[in-house]
Design an enzyme around this catalytic site. Structure first.
Site, short mmCIF file in Angstrom:
data_model
loop_
_atom_site.label_atom_id
_atom_site.label_comp_id
_atom_site.label_asym_id
_atom_site.label_seq_id
_atom_site.Cartn_x
_atom_site.Cartn_y
_atom_site.Cartn_z
N ARG A 1 -3.09 -0.55 5.48
CA ARG A 1 -3.70 -1.64 4.72
C ARG A 1 -2.78 -2.83 4.49
NH1 ARG A 1 -5.51 1.77 -0.30
NH2 ARG A 1 -3.55 2.76 0.27
N CYS B 1 0.86 -1.19 0.00
CA CYS B 1 0.00 0.00 0.00
C CYS B 1 0.89 1.23 0.00
CB CYS B 1 -0.99 -0.01 1.17
SG CYS B 1 -0.26 0.26 2.79
N ASP C 1 -7.96 3.90 1.43
CA ASP C 1 -6.97 4.14 2.48
C ASP C 1 -7.67 4.70 3.72
OD1 ASP C 1 -4.81 4.83 4.06
OD2 ASP C 1 -3.65 5.63 2.38
#
Length: 152
Positions: free
Chosen positions: A15, A9, A125
């Site tokens: 994440r 990520c 996100d």
């Protein structure tokens, strides 16, 4: 044979690290620890060396996901040859993964949700959405599908 998976990520503090620990937990629960190598990385340098972001840690702890001593690291070109699968969370991740890694002749680059019943979804996100628990549940769904796909 060991299957190696690298989650990616933007910063490697929300994440991707969540996916790493969620998949490790799923693998452990199935008794497959010796068959997998699982890690995570960032496309950016912004968070290098930082631990998992506290609100994301809290969401994982609420789900009873064991969390290790994580420190964010950046994706390297050499990771392409080290991993069987390199899995991003959204379009920006895949864009920068391709910039860092170059071409994908072995078709190793994927979105996590490709392995779920909702393959068109991306994982937003939570740094921006502030939806940490929802994000963790979505990642868990993707990881369960990924593990099912790998073990079939």
């Amino acid at each position: 044979m060991i299957t190696s998976v690298l989650f990616i990520c933007h910063g490697n503090v929300c994440r991707s690290v969540s996916a790493e620990y969620i998949l490790k937990d799923l693998v452990r629960k199935r008794g497959l620890e010796d068959e997998f190598f699982i890690d995570s990385a960032a496309t950016s340098t912004e968070e290098i060396g930082n631990p998992i972001y506290p609100p994301m840690r809290k969401a994982l702890e609420e789900m009873k996901i064991p969390i290790g001593n994580h420190r964010a690291r950046q994706l390297q070109r050499s990771d392409y040859d080290k991993y069987d699968l390199l899995i991003g969370m959204d379009e920006e991740n895949l864009y920068y993964m391709r910039k860092i890694l170059g071409s994908d002749p072995d078709h190793k680059l994927h979105y996590l949700m490709e392995f779920s019943d909702r393959p068109e979804e991306i994982i937003d996100d939570p740094w921006y959405t502030r939806q940490f628990h929802q994000c963790a549940l979505q990642i868990q769904e993707g990881c369960m599908g990924l593990l099912d796909c790998i073990t079939k």
